[in-house]
Design a protein around this motif. Sequence first.
Motif, PDB file in Angstrom:
ATOM      1  N   CYS A  64      44.636  42.807  39.942  1.00 45.64           N
ATOM      2  CA  CYS A  64      43.690  43.068  41.015  1.00 45.64           C
ATOM      3  C   CYS A  64      44.419  43.120  42.444  1.00 45.64           C
ATOM      4  O   CYS A  64      45.652  42.133  42.427  1.00 45.64           O
ATOM      5  CB  CYS A  64      42.717  41.884  41.081  1.00 45.64           C
TER       6      CYS A  64
ATOM      7  N   PRO B   2      37.763  42.196  44.693  1.00 41.06           N
ATOM      8  CA  PRO B   2      39.103  43.003  45.056  1.00 41.06           C
ATOM      9  C   PRO B   2      38.992  44.584  45.459  1.00 41.06           C
ATOM     10  O   PRO B   2      37.781  45.114  45.420  1.00 41.06           O
ATOM     11  CB  PRO B   2      39.832  43.040  43.578  1.00 41.06           C
TER      12      PRO B   2
ATOM     13  N   ASN C 104      43.747  41.763  45.922  1.00 41.38           N
ATOM     14  CA  ASN C 104      42.376  41.082  46.427  1.00 41.38           C
ATOM     15  C   ASN C 104      42.441  41.663  47.870  1.00 41.38           C
ATOM     16  O   ASN C 104      43.333  42.166  48.571  1.00 41.38           O
ATOM     17  CB  ASN C 104      43.033  39.957  46.420  1.00 41.38           C
TER      18      ASN C 104
END
Lengths: 235, 309
Positions: free
Chosen positions: B184, B232, B186
């Motif tokens: 991910c 995310p 973020n």
Amino acid sequence: MSNRPGGELATRPLHFIWICDCSGSMFGEKINQLNHAIRDSIPEMKTVSGENPNATVLIRALKFSSGAQWMNKDPVPIENYTWVDLDADGVTDLGKALSMVADELKIPPMTERALPPVLVLISDGQPTDNFDSGLKELMDQRWGQRAVRIAIAIGNDADNDVLQKFIGNTEMKPLIATNAGMLVKQIKWVSTVVLKAASQPMSQTRDAPKPTTNVPIPTVPDDVTTSATPADDVW
Amino acid sequence: MVVKFFSNSWYCVGDSVQGASHKRNKINRQDEIGIPRAYADFPLVVSVADGHGGKDYFRSDKGAKIAVDTATEVCQQFFSAIHIQKYNPENNKDYRESLRREIVRVWRERVFEHINVLQPYDDEELERVCQKQKSNRTTAAIKNRPETPSNDPVLIPYGSTLLSVVITEYCIAYLQIGDGDIYCINRDGKISRPISKDPNLIGNETTSLCSVEAWSDLEIKIVPIDEQSPPPMMIMLSSDGYANSYPDDTAFQKVVCDYFKKIYSYKDGVIDGITDIGQNLPHWLDEASEGGSGDDISLVLVGNVDYLK
């Protein structure tokens, strides 16, 4: 120029380690034939390696007698590798040799992305030091457990129980070379067939049937395990 | 190559290529990806599956396809049933437990269906299947968990990994069994793995949907979405052939960051960035396989652009 995301690409390293008995009992024809067989196998290893550009075959050799010593501690790509002849003298400190291999299979210096390493143990006798301790050190390493471990016994005096313990898989027996011709065949099989299988492994599920090797190794052909001319069996 | 937009907020792009070594050895691609149709409603389910390949897993391309189809259908039903008004993060443990059992159950059911109805094993295949030895984990596992479906060896040829991400209005679920990577990017710009790497898996080892205890090997993480924890900006799923084409994790994380930068580097908007990635993806993945692992490579990027508004 490519604008592909990411930096430099890397093929997967395949570490191939010869672990050679250089004790006094190997003196003479045995060590000469061992040197000859491995030296002659190098061009074929280069060919096999060239057939799979996605694996980088890296070679090392470790000799053991009274103690153990790397012939080349730093792995050398097969393209640049040359065999340095071994001499024979001393006792059979196999435990020390396995301990030194274990050190090199730690992560790091090994990477998790490597292909399972190939360890080829060649011996004609019985360990004179603490073999079990060395084997434990090797098997304590994640790459030690997952390595493809092959053993070649030179002659009938080799301790096959020890070699079987090293292999750690009841389906794979030590190869027994009772003459120079068999040794050449066995070294050739290991350095081509096993190398090829190890350089193109498919995924293995963690609970795959046991015992098994981490890499499916083709069945050893009869002419590699059996002497064609028993009269020539001199070891 | 697939590029899809689901709403003003979410997009997805992905592809799957045959590995360089598979091309040389004339082996079919064993990877599969799953992406919803354009403008699909929540829950959105994206997946990557990697069939194990090799002689023991001779139908793993089918197993991978069944895996992504199973994940899509099961996760859509599961999260539609929970619904935003009933979702309670305190129940995440129960959700995870039910979901992992259901995915494994349905995958196995569909594999059996494929064998029994669509493509029965021929004599030669049956012999290969029967040669399978019993796993040393089998007996205890089955005894202790009689509700677990049998470890019938007929499942093994279909062995596959599965990585999925489920996006709803109220949570994101990450699912993983076997090797491969989910990363991910973020909102703070940091990169993270929602599911930690299994330290026991190195080299070519993997957990699998065909394993005896697949349900317990299937890792699931459910993260609620709210104002304090927005989704995310980008999530990347990839088969292990991609990461294995780079020297280490750090080098591979640069790949993740570079995709993110490409998406947002177009001054006219992210749509151009996403479309550009979609057009180039087959070449990039081919190049990575040729110069790297030689394995099949599959990639799915899914992203959210709410924070740009």
